[in-house]
Scaffold this motif. Sequence first.
Motif, PDB file in Angstrom:
ATOM      1  N   ILE A   1       0.837  -1.206   0.000  1.00 41.10           N
ATOM      2  CA  ILE A   1       0.000   0.000   0.000  1.00 41.10           C
ATOM      3  C   ILE A   1       0.872   1.257   0.000  1.00 41.10           C
ATOM      4  CG2 ILE A   1      -1.614   1.356   1.393  1.00 41.10           C
ATOM      5  CD1 ILE A   1      -2.819  -1.395   2.270  1.00 41.10           C
ATOM      6  N   PHE A   2       1.855   1.307   0.896  1.00 41.46           N
ATOM      7  CA  PHE A   2       2.703   2.501   0.969  1.00 41.46           C
ATOM      8  C   PHE A   2       3.586   2.643  -0.264  1.00 41.46           C
ATOM      9  CE2 PHE A   2       1.458   2.760   5.390  1.00 41.46           C
ATOM     10  CZ  PHE A   2       1.461   4.124   5.615  1.00 41.46           C
TER      11      PHE A   2
ATOM     12  N   ILE B   1       1.385   4.138  -2.899  1.00 39.07           N
ATOM     13  CA  ILE B   1       1.138   5.553  -2.585  1.00 39.07           C
ATOM     14  C   ILE B   1       2.378   6.383  -2.904  1.00 39.07           C
ATOM     15  CG2 ILE B   1       0.714   7.192  -0.705  1.00 39.07           C
ATOM     16  CD1 ILE B   1      -1.058   5.030   0.595  1.00 39.07           C
ATOM     17  N   ALA B   2       3.558   5.873  -2.544  1.00 39.31           N
ATOM     18  CA  ALA B   2       4.808   6.598  -2.826  1.00 39.31           C
ATOM     19  C   ALA B   2       4.997   6.789  -4.325  1.00 39.31           C
ATOM     20  CB  ALA B   2       5.996   5.842  -2.229  1.00 39.31           C
TER      21      ALA B   2
ATOM     22  N   ALA C   1       2.610   6.848  -6.618  1.00 44.69           N
ATOM     23  CA  ALA C   1       1.585   7.772  -7.120  1.00 44.69           C
ATOM     24  C   ALA C   1       1.892   9.215  -6.744  1.00 44.69           C
ATOM     25  CB  ALA C   1       0.215   7.367  -6.573  1.00 44.69           C
ATOM     26  N   VAL C   2       2.286   9.444  -5.498  1.00 42.81           N
ATOM     27  CA  VAL C   2       2.585  10.815  -5.048  1.00 42.81           C
ATOM     28  C   VAL C   2       3.817  11.353  -5.773  1.00 42.81           C
ATOM     29  CG1 VAL C   2       3.243  12.220  -3.055  1.00 42.81           C
ATOM     30  CG2 VAL C   2       1.454  10.513  -2.819  1.00 42.81           C
TER      31      VAL C   2
ATOM     32  N   ASP D   1       6.052  15.181   0.674  1.00 40.98           N
ATOM     33  CA  ASP D   1       5.223  14.029   1.059  1.00 40.98           C
ATOM     34  C   ASP D   1       5.790  12.737   0.486  1.00 40.98           C
ATOM     35  OD1 ASP D   1       3.525  15.711   2.411  1.00 40.98           O
ATOM     36  OD2 ASP D   1       2.039  15.815   0.801  1.00 40.98           O
TER      37      ASP D   1
ATOM     38  N   ILE E   1       6.960   9.374   2.521  1.00 43.39           N
ATOM     39  CA  ILE E   1       6.339   8.070   2.273  1.00 43.39           C
ATOM     40  C   ILE E   1       7.398   7.047   1.855  1.00 43.39           C
ATOM     41  CG2 ILE E   1       4.617   6.815   0.909  1.00 43.39           C
ATOM     42  CD1 ILE E   1       3.068   9.506   0.741  1.00 43.39           C
TER      43      ILE E   1
ATOM     44  N   CYS F   1       8.280   3.472   3.542  1.00 43.11           N
ATOM     45  CA  CYS F   1       8.501   2.249   2.764  1.00 43.11           C
ATOM     46  C   CYS F   1       9.790   1.557   3.189  1.00 43.11           C
ATOM     47  CB  CYS F   1       8.566   2.562   1.268  1.00 43.11           C
ATOM     48  SG  CYS F   1       6.973   2.891   0.514  1.00 43.11           S
TER      49      CYS F   1
END
Length: 199
Positions: free
Chosen positions: A97-98, A101-102, A104-105, A153, A157, A161
């Motif tokens: 998940i992280f 997210i990393a 994508a961000v 951010d 993230i 990770c």
Amino acid sequence: MAASQTTKIALTVAFFGILSFLFGVIAENKKPASGTPIQGKGVVICKFPSDPTIALGSLSVVTLLLTAIAGHVAVYFPYKGKTVPVQALFQSASLVIFFLIAEAVSALALAMMLWATIVEGLHHSRNTHYNLDTTCPTAKTGLFGGAAFLSLDASLIWLVCQILTLNARADYLEDDSKGDYGQVYATELEASGTANPAP
């Protein structure tokens, strides 16, 4: 040795993430609100003040890319020289998940920073307009700043990770070193001499 490797990678991620953030914030602050329209014969030529916005935006993009690369190193690096299969790492749901997210961000921050930098560069290079009502705009206010905060951010993230990766590696290596329960039990019995008692 492993702690120093871990620390170096974490510091690299944080360093480039903070640099990207700072370059983006300064670019936002230095960006002029608009250029000065100069009326010509049937055209308007926009004159922009000399500012470091495009250079700072470019530096922010480069340092953000370095942050993402260091973040990937933090996940895939063979700490203590021991490589763990990717499938084993990504059995951890929280790491998956992280990691997503990393990614994508980082991609969103990169897209925003690139967009703002390119748009600002186009405004400066294409400064002759045939629309006599032009106001000589610059890149939209807030793009550089928003991308800067996304860069920060992303680096945070990526650090999460790394922590989750170290946990997943520890779990995998501990399970791998214990072996099968039956094998351990048989070995212990043979060592104590009770596995095959003499008749």
